[in-house]
Design an enzyme around this catalytic site. Sequence first.
Site, PDB file in Angstrom:
ATOM      1  N   SER A 126       0.837  -1.206   0.000  1.00  0.00           N
ATOM      2  CA  SER A 126       0.000   0.000   0.000  1.00  0.00           C
ATOM      3  C   SER A 126       0.871   1.256   0.000  1.00  0.00           C
ATOM      4  CB  SER A 126      -0.889   0.003   1.242  1.00  0.00           C
ATOM      5  OG  SER A 126      -1.509   1.265   1.346  1.00  0.00           O
TER       6      SER A 126
ATOM      7  N   ASN B  30      -1.139 -17.670 -14.682  1.00  0.00           N
ATOM      8  CA  ASN B  30      -1.032 -19.018 -15.244  1.00  0.00           C
ATOM      9  C   ASN B  30       0.080 -19.042 -16.287  1.00  0.00           C
ATOM     10  OD1 ASN B  30      -2.190 -18.463 -17.920  1.00  0.00           O
ATOM     11  ND2 ASN B  30      -4.123 -18.141 -16.805  1.00  0.00           N
TER      12      ASN B  30
ATOM     13  N   ARG C 147       7.652  -8.471 -22.544  1.00  0.00           N
ATOM     14  CA  ARG C 147       8.465  -7.637 -21.655  1.00  0.00           C
ATOM     15  C   ARG C 147       9.934  -8.018 -21.599  1.00  0.00           C
ATOM     16  NH1 ARG C 147       5.462  -3.083 -20.776  1.00  0.00           N
ATOM     17  NH2 ARG C 147       3.359  -3.624 -20.125  1.00  0.00           N
TER      18      ARG C 147
HETATM   19  C1  LIG Z   1       7.559  -2.034 -25.367  1.00  0.00           C
HETATM   20  C2  LIG Z   1       6.219  -1.674 -24.795  1.00  0.00           C
HETATM   21  C3  LIG Z   1       5.798  -0.359 -24.782  1.00  0.00           C
HETATM   22  C4  LIG Z   1       4.546  -0.009 -24.285  1.00  0.00           C
HETATM   23  N1  LIG Z   1       4.149   1.288 -24.287  1.00  0.00           N
HETATM   24  C5  LIG Z   1       2.928   1.634 -23.826  1.00  0.00           C
HETATM   25  C6  LIG Z   1       2.477   2.990 -23.845  1.00  0.00           C
HETATM   26  O1  LIG Z   1       3.178   3.889 -24.269  1.00  0.00           O
HETATM   27  N2  LIG Z   1       1.238   3.256 -23.343  1.00  0.00           N
HETATM   28  C7  LIG Z   1       0.413   2.298 -22.859  1.00  0.00           C
HETATM   29  O2  LIG Z   1      -0.688   2.592 -22.436  1.00  0.00           O
HETATM   30  N3  LIG Z   1       0.823   1.009 -22.826  1.00  0.00           N
HETATM   31  C8  LIG Z   1       2.040   0.649 -23.282  1.00  0.00           C
HETATM   32  N4  LIG Z   1       2.437  -0.660 -23.240  1.00  0.00           N
HETATM   33  C9  LIG Z   1       1.559  -1.640 -22.614  1.00  0.00           C
HETATM   34  C10 LIG Z   1       0.783  -2.473 -23.660  1.00  0.00           C
HETATM   35  O3  LIG Z   1      -0.001  -1.639 -24.479  1.00  0.00           O
HETATM   36  C11 LIG Z   1      -0.118  -3.512 -22.963  1.00  0.00           C
HETATM   37  O4  LIG Z   1      -1.072  -2.853 -22.166  1.00  0.00           O
HETATM   38  C12 LIG Z   1       0.611  -4.466 -22.068  1.00  0.00           C
HETATM   39  O5  LIG Z   1       1.793  -4.897 -22.684  1.00  0.00           O
HETATM   40  C13 LIG Z   1      -0.295  -5.646 -21.730  1.00  0.00           C
HETATM   41  O6  LIG Z   1      -0.356  -6.529 -22.817  1.00  0.00           O
HETATM   42  P1  LIG Z   1      -1.698  -6.945 -23.581  1.00  0.00           P
HETATM   43  O7  LIG Z   1      -2.621  -5.797 -23.724  1.00  0.00           O
HETATM   44  O8  LIG Z   1      -1.300  -7.707 -24.806  1.00  0.00           O
HETATM   45  O9  LIG Z   1      -2.459  -7.932 -22.744  1.00  0.00           O
HETATM   46  P2  LIG Z   1      -2.693  -8.734 -21.436  1.00  0.00           P
HETATM   47  O10 LIG Z   1      -3.560  -7.949 -20.553  1.00  0.00           O
HETATM   48  O11 LIG Z   1      -1.404  -9.280 -20.884  1.00  0.00           O
HETATM   49  O12 LIG Z   1      -3.544  -9.924 -22.026  1.00  0.00           O
HETATM   50  C14 LIG Z   1      -2.967 -10.939 -22.859  1.00  0.00           C
HETATM   51  C15 LIG Z   1      -3.762 -11.110 -24.123  1.00  0.00           C
HETATM   52  O13 LIG Z   1      -5.111 -11.423 -23.772  1.00  0.00           O
HETATM   53  C16 LIG Z   1      -5.990 -10.850 -24.754  1.00  0.00           C
HETATM   54  N5  LIG Z   1      -6.860  -9.885 -24.095  1.00  0.00           N
HETATM   55  C17 LIG Z   1      -6.779  -9.412 -22.815  1.00  0.00           C
HETATM   56  N6  LIG Z   1      -7.771  -8.571 -22.558  1.00  0.00           N
HETATM   57  C18 LIG Z   1      -8.495  -8.461 -23.681  1.00  0.00           C
HETATM   58  C19 LIG Z   1      -9.643  -7.718 -24.038  1.00  0.00           C
HETATM   59  N7  LIG Z   1     -10.254  -6.886 -23.203  1.00  0.00           N
HETATM   60  N8  LIG Z   1     -10.122  -7.857 -25.277  1.00  0.00           N
HETATM   61  C20 LIG Z   1      -9.547  -8.693 -26.164  1.00  0.00           C
HETATM   62  N9  LIG Z   1      -8.427  -9.435 -25.914  1.00  0.00           N
HETATM   63  C21 LIG Z   1      -7.923  -9.313 -24.675  1.00  0.00           C
HETATM   64  C22 LIG Z   1      -5.102 -10.180 -25.790  1.00  0.00           C
HETATM   65  O14 LIG Z   1      -4.831 -11.110 -26.815  1.00  0.00           O
HETATM   66  C23 LIG Z   1      -3.848  -9.893 -25.019  1.00  0.00           C
HETATM   67  O15 LIG Z   1      -2.704  -9.732 -25.839  1.00  0.00           O
HETATM   68  C24 LIG Z   1       3.679  -1.021 -23.746  1.00  0.00           C
HETATM   69  C25 LIG Z   1       4.124  -2.350 -23.749  1.00  0.00           C
HETATM   70  C26 LIG Z   1       5.362  -2.686 -24.263  1.00  0.00           C
HETATM   71  C27 LIG Z   1       5.791  -4.140 -24.246  1.00  0.00           C
END
Ligand SMILES: Cc1cc2nc3c(=O)[nH]c(=O)nc-3n(C[C@H](O)[C@H](O)[C@H](O)COP(=O)(O)OP(=O)(O)OC[C@H]3O[C@@H](n4cnc5c(N)ncnc54)[C@H](O)[C@@H]3O)c2cc1C
Length: 247
Positions: free
Chosen positions: A102, A185, A196
């Site tokens: 927290s 998981n 990452r």
């Molecule tokens: C190099 C890098 C730079 C980044 N820069 C930014 C930035 O500038 N600003 C920013 O805001 N974020 C940034 N991010 C964060 C990025 O946009 C993602 O929020 C984060 O990496 C989580 O991954 P994810 O959204 O693929 O999904 P996770 O939440 O890890 O979920 C995994 C997968 O589940 C599926 N999934 C999950 N939820 C949903 C849903 N609601 N609808 C449909 N499919 C879903 C998708 O296939 C998703 O890829 C960055 C990430 C990286 C690696």
Amino acid sequence: MTDPRIRLIARTEFLPPDDVGFLSDAEGGQALAEFAGRACYQSWDRPNPATATNDGYLRHILQVGHLSVLEHSTATFYLTGISRAVTHEILRHRHFSNSELSPRFVPPGGPAVVEPDAVARNPALHEKFTAATEAAAAAHGELLAALEEAAEQSPDGTLARKQARQHAAGLLPAATTTALVVSGNYRAWRHFIGMRATEAADVEIRTLAVGVLRVLQDLAPSVFADFRISQLPDGTELAASPLVADA
Ligand SMILES: Cc1cc2nc3c(=O)[nH]c(=O)nc-3n(C[C@H](O)[C@H](O)[C@H](O)COP(=O)(O)OP(=O)(O)OC[C@H]3O[C@@H](n4cnc5c(N)ncnc54)[C@H](O)[C@@H]3O)c2cc1C
């Protein structure tokens, strides 16, 4: 940058039902993922030598992208020595379950920070970084003391003291250290590492992702062995998998 402390604190235990002729040469999460996959077709006998072992079976699962079976098996980490900037990034991964220190809790001696290596090895930048974080810590301490003093006069002192810590926490930089319990998981961990541990990711979260990968490769080698760890010219590490599109 101080290395993050990565501790595996929980993992899947598999209890095979005694009325199914399922015998795996693996245990825990790997055996459970295999069981889940074989349960789909009740394929308890193993006519195909390529998928007869747990390793062969899970390798095939990764190749064909039948990744939902990996969702049954989990790993939980206790991460410390990491910044709130990094936990902000981890929390974006929606399939993880998180419990974070927290911001109302202020450790004795004041808040510590994670300093990026690129800053620490440049004396001028190090000085700027140290001055800024110390100024923030001092302002935080002063604001907290004033708010806590005011809270003493409040009819609900406990709530007012909590709110005082919450208000003062707004002054702490994103580099402030925190602690996180994170459960995911195997599929979610693969996705996290796939995103990452790449060169494009910030060094702190990349270092963490590679560290987590090492633990997972030990815990469940058949599920994570396809990720290869390598070094960049600056000495930091990354990890990548030829199956990364399926991660
Ligand atoms: C190099 C890098 C730079 C980044 N820069 C930014 C930035 O500038 N600003 C920013 O805001 N974020 C940034 N991010 C964060 C990025 O946009 C993602 O929020 C984060 O990496 C989580 O991954 P994810 O959204 O693929 O999904 P996770 O939440 O890890 O979920 C995994 C997968 O589940 C599926 N999934 C999950 N939820 C949903 C849903 N609601 N609808 C449909 N499919 C879903 C998708 O296939 C998703 O890829 C960055 C990430 C990286 C690696």
